[in-house]
Design a protein around this motif. Structure first.
Motif, PDB file in Angstrom:
ATOM      1  N   LEU A   1       0.771  -1.103  -0.126  1.00  0.00           N
ATOM      2  CA  LEU A   1       0.121  -0.021   0.175  1.00  0.00           C
ATOM      3  C   LEU A   1       0.998   1.136  -0.011  1.00  0.00           C
ATOM      4  O   LEU A   1       0.565   2.236  -0.652  1.00  0.00           O
ATOM      5  N   GLN A   2       1.828   1.279   0.530  1.00  0.00           N
ATOM      6  CA  GLN A   2       2.934   2.329   0.753  1.00  0.00           C
ATOM      7  C   GLN A   2       3.583   2.445  -0.638  1.00  0.00           C
ATOM      8  O   GLN A   2       3.443   3.806  -0.967  1.00  0.00           O
ATOM      9  N   LEU A   3       4.013   1.373  -1.384  1.00  0.00           N
ATOM     10  CA  LEU A   3       4.604   2.013  -2.398  1.00  0.00           C
ATOM     11  C   LEU A   3       3.595   2.351  -3.582  1.00  0.00           C
ATOM     12  O   LEU A   3       3.903   3.196  -4.497  1.00  0.00           O
ATOM     13  N   GLY A   4       2.438   1.655  -3.281  1.00  0.00           N
ATOM     14  CA  GLY A   4       1.241   2.005  -4.519  1.00  0.00           C
ATOM     15  C   GLY A   4       0.841   3.642  -4.286  1.00  0.00           C
ATOM     16  O   GLY A   4       0.232   3.964  -5.282  1.00  0.00           O
ATOM     17  N   GLU A   5       1.216   4.073  -3.343  1.00  0.00           N
ATOM     18  CA  GLU A   5       0.918   5.641  -3.044  1.00  0.00           C
ATOM     19  C   GLU A   5       1.477   6.562  -4.624  1.00  0.00           C
ATOM     20  O   GLU A   5       0.684   7.463  -4.622  1.00  0.00           O
ATOM     21  N   ARG A   6       2.473   6.162  -4.743  1.00  0.00           N
ATOM     22  CA  ARG A   6       3.132   6.836  -5.909  1.00  0.00           C
ATOM     23  C   ARG A   6       2.498   6.594  -7.173  1.00  0.00           C
ATOM     24  O   ARG A   6       2.394   7.648  -8.096  1.00  0.00           O
ATOM     25  N   TRP A   7       1.413   5.805  -7.217  1.00  0.00           N
ATOM     26  CA  TRP A   7       0.807   5.696  -8.591  1.00  0.00           C
ATOM     27  C   TRP A   7      -0.594   6.436  -8.599  1.00  0.00           C
ATOM     28  O   TRP A   7      -1.379   6.153  -9.773  1.00  0.00           O
ATOM     29  N   ARG A   8      -0.938   6.644  -7.418  1.00  0.00           N
ATOM     30  CA  ARG A   8      -2.499   7.362  -7.408  1.00  0.00           C
ATOM     31  C   ARG A   8      -2.391   8.651  -8.308  1.00  0.00           C
ATOM     32  O   ARG A   8      -1.663   9.246  -8.618  1.00  0.00           O
ATOM     33  N   PRO A   9      -3.606   8.848  -9.081  1.00  0.00           N
ATOM     34  CA  PRO A   9      -4.986   7.978  -9.011  1.00  0.00           C
ATOM     35  C   PRO A   9      -4.981   6.686 -10.061  1.00  0.00           C
ATOM     36  O   PRO A   9      -6.157   6.621 -10.600  1.00  0.00           O
ATOM     37  N   PHE A  10      -4.059   6.116 -10.215  1.00  0.00           N
ATOM     38  CA  PHE A  10      -4.008   4.984 -11.382  1.00  0.00           C
ATOM     39  C   PHE A  10      -3.159   3.827 -10.795  1.00  0.00           C
ATOM     40  O   PHE A  10      -2.584   3.025 -11.631  1.00  0.00           O
ATOM     41  N   ARG A  11      -3.368   3.461  -9.601  1.00  0.00           N
ATOM     42  CA  ARG A  11      -2.925   2.467  -8.829  1.00  0.00           C
ATOM     43  C   ARG A  11      -3.196   1.072  -9.938  1.00  0.00           C
ATOM     44  O   ARG A  11      -2.675   0.012  -9.976  1.00  0.00           O
ATOM     45  N   THR A  12      -4.618   0.864 -10.197  1.00  0.00           N
ATOM     46  CA  THR A  12      -5.165  -0.236 -10.944  1.00  0.00           C
ATOM     47  C   THR A  12      -4.298  -0.479 -12.213  1.00  0.00           C
ATOM     48  O   THR A  12      -3.775  -1.355 -12.491  1.00  0.00           O
ATOM     49  N   TRP A  13      -4.217   0.664 -12.994  1.00  0.00           N
ATOM     50  CA  TRP A  13      -3.549   0.716 -14.326  1.00  0.00           C
ATOM     51  C   TRP A  13      -2.102   0.233 -14.156  1.00  0.00           C
ATOM     52  O   TRP A  13      -1.474  -0.272 -15.008  1.00  0.00           O
ATOM     53  N   ALA A  14      -1.445   0.749 -13.020  1.00  0.00           N
ATOM     54  CA  ALA A  14      -0.045   0.570 -12.725  1.00  0.00           C
ATOM     55  C   ALA A  14      -0.013  -0.786 -12.798  1.00  0.00           C
ATOM     56  O   ALA A  14       1.139  -1.389 -13.021  1.00  0.00           O
ATOM     57  N   VAL A  15      -0.837  -1.494 -11.780  1.00  0.00           N
ATOM     58  CA  VAL A  15      -0.187  -2.807 -11.506  1.00  0.00           C
ATOM     59  C   VAL A  15      -0.721  -3.887 -12.797  1.00  0.00           C
ATOM     60  O   VAL A  15       0.234  -4.749 -13.011  1.00  0.00           O
ATOM     61  N   VAL A  16      -1.724  -3.200 -13.519  1.00  0.00           N
ATOM     62  CA  VAL A  16      -1.995  -4.074 -14.790  1.00  0.00           C
ATOM     63  C   VAL A  16      -0.842  -3.965 -15.604  1.00  0.00           C
ATOM     64  O   VAL A  16      -0.293  -5.161 -16.167  1.00  0.00           O
ATOM     65  N   LEU A  17      -0.146  -2.638 -15.892  1.00  0.00           N
ATOM     66  CA  LEU A  17       0.832  -2.500 -16.781  1.00  0.00           C
ATOM     67  C   LEU A  17       2.099  -3.531 -16.254  1.00  0.00           C
ATOM     68  O   LEU A  17       2.888  -3.980 -17.134  1.00  0.00           O
ATOM     69  N   ALA A  18       2.436  -3.441 -15.003  1.00  0.00           N
ATOM     70  CA  ALA A  18       3.587  -4.084 -14.512  1.00  0.00           C
ATOM     71  C   ALA A  18       3.474  -5.690 -14.773  1.00  0.00           C
ATOM     72  O   ALA A  18       4.441  -6.286 -14.975  1.00  0.00           O
ATOM     73  N   ARG A  19       2.264  -6.088 -14.619  1.00  0.00           N
ATOM     74  CA  ARG A  19       1.668  -7.642 -14.814  1.00  0.00           C
ATOM     75  C   ARG A  19       2.033  -7.949 -16.297  1.00  0.00           C
ATOM     76  O   ARG A  19       2.468  -8.943 -16.662  1.00  0.00           O
ATOM     77  N   ALA A  20       1.525  -6.821 -17.176  1.00  0.00           N
ATOM     78  CA  ALA A  20       1.632  -7.249 -18.484  1.00  0.00           C
ATOM     79  C   ALA A  20       2.885  -6.980 -19.293  1.00  0.00           C
ATOM     80  O   ALA A  20       3.387  -7.743 -20.050  1.00  0.00           O
ATOM     81  N   ALA A  21       3.654  -5.982 -18.726  1.00  0.00           N
ATOM     82  CA  ALA A  21       4.698  -5.429 -19.273  1.00  0.00           C
ATOM     83  C   ALA A  21       6.229  -5.707 -18.379  1.00  0.00           C
ATOM     84  O   ALA A  21       7.200  -5.524 -18.921  1.00  0.00           O
ATOM     85  N   GLY A  22       5.915  -6.423 -17.408  1.00  0.00           N
ATOM     86  CA  GLY A  22       7.122  -6.579 -16.457  1.00  0.00           C
ATOM     87  C   GLY A  22       8.138  -7.354 -16.904  1.00  0.00           C
ATOM     88  O   GLY A  22       9.407  -7.056 -17.060  1.00  0.00           O
ATOM     89  N   ASP A  23       7.852  -8.383 -17.864  1.00  0.00           N
ATOM     90  CA  ASP A  23       8.843  -9.312 -18.431  1.00  0.00           C
ATOM     91  C   ASP A  23       9.628  -8.556 -19.553  1.00  0.00           C
ATOM     92  O   ASP A  23      10.624  -9.137 -19.894  1.00  0.00           O
ATOM     93  N   ARG A  24       8.894  -7.554 -20.245  1.00  0.00           N
ATOM     94  CA  ARG A  24       9.736  -6.610 -21.170  1.00  0.00           C
ATOM     95  C   ARG A  24      10.570  -5.953 -20.623  1.00  0.00           C
ATOM     96  O   ARG A  24      11.717  -5.281 -21.373  1.00  0.00           O
ATOM     97  N   VAL A  25      10.801  -5.682 -19.373  1.00  0.00           N
ATOM     98  CA  VAL A  25      11.847  -4.626 -18.835  1.00  0.00           C
ATOM     99  C   VAL A  25      12.867  -5.404 -17.851  1.00  0.00           C
ATOM    100  O   VAL A  25      13.870  -5.216 -17.351  1.00  0.00           O
ATOM    101  N   LEU A  26      12.287  -6.388 -16.913  1.00  0.00           N
ATOM    102  CA  LEU A  26      13.092  -7.131 -16.310  1.00  0.00           C
ATOM    103  C   LEU A  26      14.092  -7.764 -16.987  1.00  0.00           C
ATOM    104  O   LEU A  26      13.993  -8.473 -17.941  1.00  0.00           O
ATOM    105  N   VAL A  27      15.413  -7.888 -16.283  1.00  0.00           N
ATOM    106  CA  VAL A  27      16.582  -8.667 -16.815  1.00  0.00           C
ATOM    107  C   VAL A  27      16.294 -10.079 -16.461  1.00  0.00           C
ATOM    108  O   VAL A  27      16.205 -10.411 -15.116  1.00  0.00           O
ATOM    109  N   PRO A  28      16.454 -11.144 -17.406  1.00  0.00           N
ATOM    110  CA  PRO A  28      16.268 -12.413 -17.021  1.00  0.00           C
ATOM    111  C   PRO A  28      17.393 -12.880 -15.856  1.00  0.00           C
ATOM    112  O   PRO A  28      18.536 -12.533 -15.984  1.00  0.00           O
ATOM    113  N   VAL A  29      16.914 -13.905 -15.002  1.00  0.00           N
ATOM    114  CA  VAL A  29      17.893 -14.258 -14.062  1.00  0.00           C
ATOM    115  C   VAL A  29      18.477 -15.733 -14.379  1.00  0.00           C
ATOM    116  O   VAL A  29      17.595 -16.468 -14.715  1.00  0.00           O
ATOM    117  N   ASP A  30      19.972 -15.780 -14.363  1.00  0.00           N
ATOM    118  CA  ASP A  30      20.277 -17.055 -14.983  1.00  0.00           C
ATOM    119  C   ASP A  30      19.993 -18.306 -13.736  1.00  0.00           C
ATOM    120  O   ASP A  30      19.954 -17.882 -12.690  1.00  0.00           O
TER     121      ASP A  30
END
Length: 294
Positions: A265-294
């Protein structure tokens, strides 16, 4: 056929929504047209809609429905595509959050695609309870083909679910146990009584709306959250009931797992008033920006 154009209110990519893979629509191959067939809000008939992007910030809707339902359908599609909020304001959040900025750059114009209504989201929750999405889609198709309405949309056949009144008359579904049919009837009855009206739920505090929905037989905390967050068009709800999303967010921000509710909840404060959108974007596009772990 009625043709209407609507603004997206900011950067938008229909292909991102069309390939998102949510609900029963995950089975649709993408060819540039987003095909929708659904019960009109309030259980007032059906609509079939072919959605095309005709400009950077404009969509064309080709609508098949009753003439007096066209305006309601346009509003409903705008909500389903999350075009009823200011997308520019969401992009502006990235100016102060490097992680969000990278996600927006990786999936420009992605908006959360929603279920057609709380009614349809509730039925989906019941059909996928302890089943895979593929199995839930097959059951939905059986119900829609046997009791719903057929549309020919941009050269493809789609079937809409039956209205709540008709769903109440469905006594058996192959592959669906009797208790789940009873729960489906409970959802249909709730919809008929107006308890699943999107305006009613959206006007409530999200937590209150979730608790209210859990009075419906078969709807638990996970389902109530999905209905409220992914069918009512609320842009600023942090989905605490989604552990996969929380895990992706922790990895994106380099935080230890698991995050507590308070930390999330504390982290999500930075996304107001679009917390839903931010989480959906993170889940949908997270793999596009995360560096794969060996």
């Amino acid at each position: 056929m009625t043709v209407v154009r609507i603004p997206t209110h900011g950067p938008f990519r229909l292909d991102e929504l069309g390939t998102f893979g949510y609900g029963h629509l995950h089975a649709q191959p993408w060819d540039g047209v987003w095909r929708l067939a659904f019960v009109v809000d309030g259980g007032r008939g059906h609509a079939g809609v072919a959605v095309r992007q005709v400009g950077a910030e404009e969509l064309e809707l080709r609508i098949e429905t009753a003439p007096d339902a066209v305006d309601a359908v346009v509003r409903q599609v705008a909500r389903i595509a999350s075009c009823d909020h200011d997308g520019n304001a969401f992009v502006a959040l990235g100016e102060h959050d490097p992680v969000l900025r990278r996600l927006i750059a990786a999936a420009p114009g992605l908006r959360p695609p929603l279920f057609a209504s709380p009614y349809e989201a509730a039925v989906w929750c019941l059909l996928t309870h302890r089943r895979s999405r593929r199995q839930g889609t097959a059951l939905r198709d059986v119900i829609a083909r046997e009791h719903g309405v057929r549309f020919e949309i941009a050269g493809r056949e789609l079937w809409a679910l039956p209205e709540p009144e008709r769903l109440l008359g469905v006594r058996a579904v192959p592959g669906l146990p009797g208790e789940q049919v009873t729960r489906m009837h409970a959802v249909a009855e709730a919809a008929r009584e107006g308890l699943l009206d999107v305006g009613r739920l959206a006007a409530m505090e999200p937590g209150d709306a979730m608790r209210d929905l859990e009075r419906i037989r078969g709807i638990g905390p996970f389902s109530s959250a999905l209905i409220v967050v992914r069918a009512c068009g609320l842009a600023d709800v942090l989905p605490l009931q989604e552990p996969r999303s929380r895990s992706v967010v922790a990895r994106l921000y380099g935080l230890p797992e698991p995050m507590s509710d308070a930390e999330y909840l504390q982290l999500g404060e930075r996304w107001r008033p679009f917390r839903t959108w931010a989480v959906v974007l993170a889940r949908a596009a997270g793999d596009r920006v995360l560096v794969p772990v060996d």
